[in-house]
Design an enzyme around this catalytic site. Structure first.
Site, short mmCIF file in Angstrom:
data_model
loop_
_atom_site.label_atom_id
_atom_site.label_comp_id
_atom_site.label_asym_id
_atom_site.label_seq_id
_atom_site.Cartn_x
_atom_site.Cartn_y
_atom_site.Cartn_z
N SER A 202 0.83 -1.21 0.00
CA SER A 202 0.00 0.00 0.00
C SER A 202 0.87 1.26 0.00
O SER A 202 2.05 1.22 0.35
CB SER A 202 -0.90 0.02 1.24
OG SER A 202 -1.71 -1.13 1.28
N1 SAM Z 1 -0.02 -5.12 4.10
C1 SAM Z 1 0.70 -5.35 2.89
C2 SAM Z 1 2.07 -4.74 2.86
O1 SAM Z 1 2.44 -4.03 3.80
O2 SAM Z 1 2.78 -5.01 1.88
C3 SAM Z 1 -0.06 -4.98 1.65
C4 SAM Z 1 -1.16 -5.87 1.40
S1 SAM Z 1 -1.82 -5.99 -0.20
C5 SAM Z 1 -2.58 -4.44 -0.42
C6 SAM Z 1 -3.13 -7.14 0.21
C7 SAM Z 1 -2.68 -8.54 0.47
O3 SAM Z 1 -3.81 -9.29 0.92
C8 SAM Z 1 -2.16 -9.27 -0.75
O4 SAM Z 1 -0.86 -9.73 -0.50
C9 SAM Z 1 -3.13 -10.43 -0.93
O5 SAM Z 1 -2.54 -11.60 -1.45
C10 SAM Z 1 -3.64 -10.61 0.47
N2 SAM Z 1 -4.92 -11.31 0.62
C11 SAM Z 1 -6.06 -11.19 -0.12
N3 SAM Z 1 -7.02 -12.01 0.39
C12 SAM Z 1 -6.48 -12.64 1.47
C13 SAM Z 1 -6.96 -13.60 2.40
N4 SAM Z 1 -8.20 -14.10 2.37
N5 SAM Z 1 -6.12 -14.02 3.36
C14 SAM Z 1 -4.84 -13.56 3.44
N6 SAM Z 1 -4.33 -12.67 2.57
C15 SAM Z 1 -5.15 -12.20 1.61
#
Ligand code: SAM
Length: 228
Positions: free
Chosen positions: A65
């Site tokens: 993000s």
């Molecule tokens: N917090 C992260 C960082 O600091 O880099 C950014 C996160 S990114 C915007 C969203 C993440 O959520 C992605 O890596 C995606 O694979 C993960 N995601 C989506 N659905 C998910 C789920 N049900 N359980 C775990 N991770 C999930």
């Protein structure tokens, strides 16, 4: 060495810019944003953009993000030393490191902990490596799995942070795993556009939620999220 100083200077400038735009106000969050090396959480090709206020690609079609969003979510959650935090969506591990820096600062006598779930195995593994390289391995546990189910083993949590957009409502397992008096920050809405960021408070007999602003996140995919 010059390269390292360059990163520190760029990080300072980014923090000043976030403060001037009112994304950063709390001393503990400012301190964490000044300390956590965002460049250590990025793939090689994105390192030169580490201190630009923008989301960046981290592979598997996912993103880290934008720093203003990290700052805003940390402030909304009112993170404090000793908190037990659950993050859904580890991605690069950077946001988990920021949370750890706040809940388990150096020399803390009451360190908190961050449990973070990632559905992509490859990202969970590289986040673990990034967190270790940046010195946060002892305060962040990365779990590979569907975060919409939460992590009951360590529940209840003081704070829950969801970093992918949920369809309309908060996944019920996350509501259940939040402490009474706890806070949960989550983007909800459609799969791509028309999403809103909410801060939800768990009261004794009800949940209160407040819309903060419009946002754009990658979708939350899982049992209580969007279908794959
Ligand atoms: N917090 C992260 C960082 O600091 O880099 C950014 C996160 S990114 C915007 C969203 C993440 O959520 C992605 O890596 C995606 O694979 C993960 N995601 C989506 N659905 C998910 C789920 N049900 N359980 C775990 N991770 C999930």
């Amino acid at each position: 060495m010059v390269y390292l100083m360059d990163f520190e200077e760029k990080r300072k400038r980014l923090v000043e810019s976030l403060k001037s735009r009112d994304f950063l106000t709390k001393p503990s969050v400012i301190k964490a944003m000044l300390k956590v090396p965002r460049h250590k959480f990025l793939p090689e090709g994105a390192i030169s953009s580490a201190y630009i206020d923008s989301p960046l690609s981290i592979g598997m079609g996912q993103t880290i993000s934008a720093p203003h969003m990290n700052a805003m979510m940390c402030e909304l959650l009112e993170l404090k030393e000793g908190d037990k935090v659950l993050e859904v969506g580890t991605g690069s591990g950077y946001h988990a490191a920021l949370c750890a820096e706040i809940v388990a600062p150096e020399n803390s006598l009451n360190p908190g902990h961050v449990y973070t779930l990632e559905r992509h195995l490859e990202l969970a593994e590289s986040a673990r490596e990034n967190l270790s390289n940046a010195g946060y391995a002892n305060y962040v546990t990365v779990i590979h799995g569907d975060g919409t189910l939460g992590y009951p083993k360590e529940a209840p949590y003081d704070k829950i942070l969801v970093t992918a957009s949920s369809p309309k409502k908060v996944p019920p397992p996350l509501k259940k795993q939040l402490k009474i008096g706890g806070l949960l920050c989550i983007p909800t809405g459609s799969k791509e556009w028309g999403q809103d960021l909410y801060i939800v408070t768990k009261k004794k007999d009800k949940f209160e939620s407040k819309r903060i602003t419009g946002v754009r996140f990658v979708p939350l995919i899982g049992e209580w999220g969007f279908p794959e």
